[in-house]
Design a protein around this motif. Sequence first.
Motif, PDB file in Angstrom:
ATOM      1  N   LYS A   1      35.294  37.563  27.254  1.00 18.84           N
ATOM      2  CA  LYS A   1      34.577  36.691  28.190  1.00 18.84           C
ATOM      3  C   LYS A   1      35.471  36.295  29.363  1.00 18.84           C
ATOM      4  O   LYS A   1      35.009  36.216  30.515  1.00 18.84           O
ATOM      5  CB  LYS A   1      34.069  35.456  27.453  1.00 18.84           C
ATOM      6  CG  LYS A   1      32.958  35.769  26.468  1.00 18.84           C
ATOM      7  CD  LYS A   1      32.388  34.521  25.838  1.00 18.84           C
ATOM      8  CE  LYS A   1      31.198  34.872  24.945  1.00 18.84           C
ATOM      9  NZ  LYS A   1      30.606  33.678  24.310  1.00 18.84           N
ATOM     10  N   ALA A   2      36.750  36.059  29.083  1.00 23.22           N
ATOM     11  CA  ALA A   2      37.677  35.722  30.163  1.00 23.22           C
ATOM     12  C   ALA A   2      37.840  36.889  31.123  1.00 23.22           C
ATOM     13  O   ALA A   2      38.051  36.695  32.329  1.00 23.22           O
ATOM     14  CB  ALA A   2      39.032  35.324  29.582  1.00 23.22           C
TER      15      ALA A   2
ATOM     16  N   LYS B   1      35.387  36.820  34.020  1.00 25.06           N
ATOM     17  CA  LYS B   1      35.762  35.858  35.059  1.00 25.06           C
ATOM     18  C   LYS B   1      36.961  36.356  35.854  1.00 25.06           C
ATOM     19  O   LYS B   1      37.039  36.176  37.076  1.00 25.06           O
ATOM     20  CB  LYS B   1      36.064  34.512  34.410  1.00 25.06           C
ATOM     21  CG  LYS B   1      34.854  33.883  33.725  1.00 25.06           C
ATOM     22  CD  LYS B   1      35.218  32.583  33.020  1.00 25.06           C
ATOM     23  CE  LYS B   1      34.014  31.997  32.300  1.00 25.06           C
ATOM     24  NZ  LYS B   1      34.352  30.759  31.550  1.00 25.06           N
ATOM     25  N   THR B   2      37.905  37.004  35.151  1.00 27.09           N
ATOM     26  CA  THR B   2      39.091  37.538  35.831  1.00 27.09           C
ATOM     27  C   THR B   2      38.698  38.606  36.843  1.00 27.09           C
ATOM     28  O   THR B   2      39.178  38.622  37.985  1.00 27.09           O
ATOM     29  CB  THR B   2      40.066  38.127  34.794  1.00 27.09           C
ATOM     30  OG1 THR B   2      40.481  37.094  33.909  1.00 27.09           O
ATOM     31  CG2 THR B   2      41.288  38.731  35.476  1.00 27.09           C
TER      32      THR B   2
ATOM     33  N   GLU C   1      35.725  39.065  38.251  1.00 23.53           N
ATOM     34  CA  GLU C   1      34.961  38.444  39.335  1.00 23.53           C
ATOM     35  C   GLU C   1      35.892  37.787  40.345  1.00 23.53           C
ATOM     36  O   GLU C   1      35.704  37.902  41.566  1.00 23.53           O
ATOM     37  CB  GLU C   1      33.983  37.399  38.756  1.00 23.53           C
ATOM     38  CG  GLU C   1      32.808  37.986  37.998  1.00 23.53           C
ATOM     39  CD  GLU C   1      31.667  38.362  38.920  1.00 23.53           C
ATOM     40  OE1 GLU C   1      31.928  38.611  40.116  1.00 23.53           O
ATOM     41  OE2 GLU C   1      30.531  38.428  38.427  1.00 23.53           O
ATOM     42  N   THR C   2      36.909  37.078  39.845  1.00 24.02           N
ATOM     43  CA  THR C   2      37.864  36.425  40.740  1.00 24.02           C
ATOM     44  C   THR C   2      38.605  37.449  41.584  1.00 24.02           C
ATOM     45  O   THR C   2      38.807  37.266  42.791  1.00 24.02           O
ATOM     46  CB  THR C   2      38.872  35.595  39.918  1.00 24.02           C
ATOM     47  OG1 THR C   2      38.157  34.610  39.168  1.00 24.02           O
ATOM     48  CG2 THR C   2      39.890  34.917  40.816  1.00 24.02           C
TER      49      THR C   2
ATOM     50  N   LYS D   1      31.333  42.560  28.761  1.00 29.70           N
ATOM     51  CA  LYS D   1      30.177  41.700  28.481  1.00 29.70           C
ATOM     52  C   LYS D   1      29.357  42.235  27.316  1.00 29.70           C
ATOM     53  O   LYS D   1      28.962  41.483  26.409  1.00 29.70           O
ATOM     54  CB  LYS D   1      29.299  41.584  29.733  1.00 29.70           C
ATOM     55  CG  LYS D   1      28.086  40.695  29.536  1.00 29.70           C
ATOM     56  CD  LYS D   1      27.279  40.568  30.822  1.00 29.70           C
ATOM     57  CE  LYS D   1      26.054  39.681  30.627  1.00 29.70           C
ATOM     58  NZ  LYS D   1      25.260  39.543  31.872  1.00 29.70           N
TER      59      LYS D   1
END
Length: 753
Positions: free
Chosen positions: A590-591, A594-595, A597-598, A656
Amino acid sequence: MNVQQLENQLWEAADQLRANSKLTAAEYAMPVLGLIFLRHADNRFKAYLPDILAGIPAKMPPAQREALIKTEFQGKAAIYLPEAARFDAIASLPQGANVGEAIEAAMDAIEAEYPALEGALPRGYTAFEPDLLADLVKIFDRPALKTATGDVFGRIYEYFLNKFAMTGAQEGGEFFTPPSLVRMIVNVIQPDRGIVFDPACGSAGMFVQTGHFIEAVRHASVLESVTFHGQEKSDTNTKLARMNLVVHGLDASNIRQGNTFYDQAEHLIGQCDFVMANPPFNVDGVDTKKVSKQVAPQTPEEAAQAEGGPYRLPFGLSGTNAKTGAISNANSLWIQYFYSYLNETGRAGFVMASSASDAGNKDRDIREKLVRSGHVDVMLAIGTKFFYTRSLPCTLWFFDKGKPEDLQNQVLMIDARNVYHVVSARSHVFTEEQLQNLTAITWLYRGEHEKFVDLVAGYQRQADDWLAALPSRLRAETRTLRRLALKLMRFARDAKVDEDLLPPLPTDPAPKPEQQAELTQQRAELQAALDAWRADLAQALTDTSTADALAALQAQAAQARTAIAQADLASHAGQKALQTTLDALTPTLKAAGKTLETRHKRALALVDAAEKTLRARASKAWHGKAIREARRALQPADAKKNEDPTVRDLALEAPKQAAYFIHQVHWLHSRFADGLYEDVPGLCKAVTRADIAANDWSLTPGRYVGVAVAQDDGDEDTFAEQLREIHEELAELNEKAVALAGRIAGNLEGLLG
């Protein structure tokens, strides 16, 4: 082109009719479905034709040749198409030809060959604007549709039924049962043999899904396994059912038109192996005199005077309206019909209004007799928004006359009102996994532990597949970023404020002092911005935290794959041991999303800053085409344009989906830790006859399962769906408020003159 893109393109094409035709949706819905039928029938015909032609002498006279082709199609999983009914004959008509007449002639020719379709195929094509109809035929003659398989066309057909139901084209959509509910019914009763009856068959969706179940799960021939019998009040829906069965290669000869309240189909009473239906809810006005003869004797005295049946109302007559004398609510009639059609080991599954589970008076007495029979198997509560044209909740009822003796004193209650996937603010569905997980509860309840183990093993293998895809997708994403970084580095190196970032001053006449001063100020500001941008780029290039995090993810994923390879997935103990490793991987997966996307946002921000602040597009040092390609690859595909997934989409999808399938096992193991059935607060409970009696014979699951104990499922997607749904509902309400305010203002102006 994938199926979803194909479906969407076809719908957009068909929907042109709404904008460009004088026809209403109700008028063009059936003709469009008729074209889909014709295209699909043609594809199946051509799939068998080459082998048949190979065995026919080339010099045979045309008439004999065609007669032999027709004979050879007997017994094939396709229908013979006369030459005039073949799609090529219609698509190749010269410009100006009457396409509508040609299509209607094709329908006439097919019905002449197949009595089961007589009167079922759509007409009305001559009412279409000729050019619009010709364009529609061309769309259905595209290469992607010519090569589409039966499964693809079946999906397209069901998709169009869904779409027309959502647009209100078919009498408010009442005939159309959402696929989620159909599949749930099929999963629980498992119709795989004998007579399958739907006395409110609508478009025959129950039968189509039964066919899918037999082929996919039982790996058997549908035509050899079951015989479908359907009854439907509406002539239009009867035709639609026959078309739907034929387009899926199923037998449509036993679909009949009839009002089930009065047309008993006596030859099926007590004879069906499976009954499944979605009847109209809360019907009033059924003629009491006409149905009273269907009531079985309730006392010895009545039995002595009875004429001998057969009886479809074994537990008594529903309540009547004191004013009209008609049946006040027909729900209990339907419930008894489904029960009475079953043979001594038959199963039934059907959709019913939630109110029927708790209704009082005579309905309550009927439920008591049903429960005492020992044949009520499962009650499953469904939340709102599953139907396309109404938002009311419903309940799925399941009977099993062949229940084992140890289960006859109890009923499985499942409350699935909080289990759904948001499609839009108005529409919910079950995902494939939600369907399987709810079905798994019934497996465990029936003691079918091995099916539960197989399901969990499937989830863990799917997680492994997505973990296997992770390295290549991350490499592709990294390559895209590196190519972009290289172009940005060259721009940072070669861009010069004076030469290509600032527009040149005119040389004739010479610039005025104030222009020179302004230029000097711009040069200084732009140079400062370029220096700051270079610093941001340098910082992004030297930041290794993202690369380190993704490397750690891949290392942990590789360890998890090793654990999967070594695990005993055929045993519950082996799956539980493996799941400990997979659950530990979930936070990292899950992290990773986000990584990534950033990282993408940071790269795109650098591109935007260069183009907007530094005017980089005007610079010779800016590699516009390559940077545009990289920007596109790092943004999501546009679903409305049916774009293929981008590099960014594929990179995000792998972690995901891996986390998603790991979560499915977590959901099951956290509720059924030993792989055996147990009551789960807020979800399911096996209730005894005494429990039901104590609750006034209510069959509403929510009365029994209680409130869920808070569990940390870590399902952020569900929370995000709920937030999105709230946002969509708010946006819809705001739109309605604005429209209402406009009408009020207009009315006031009219009143005030």
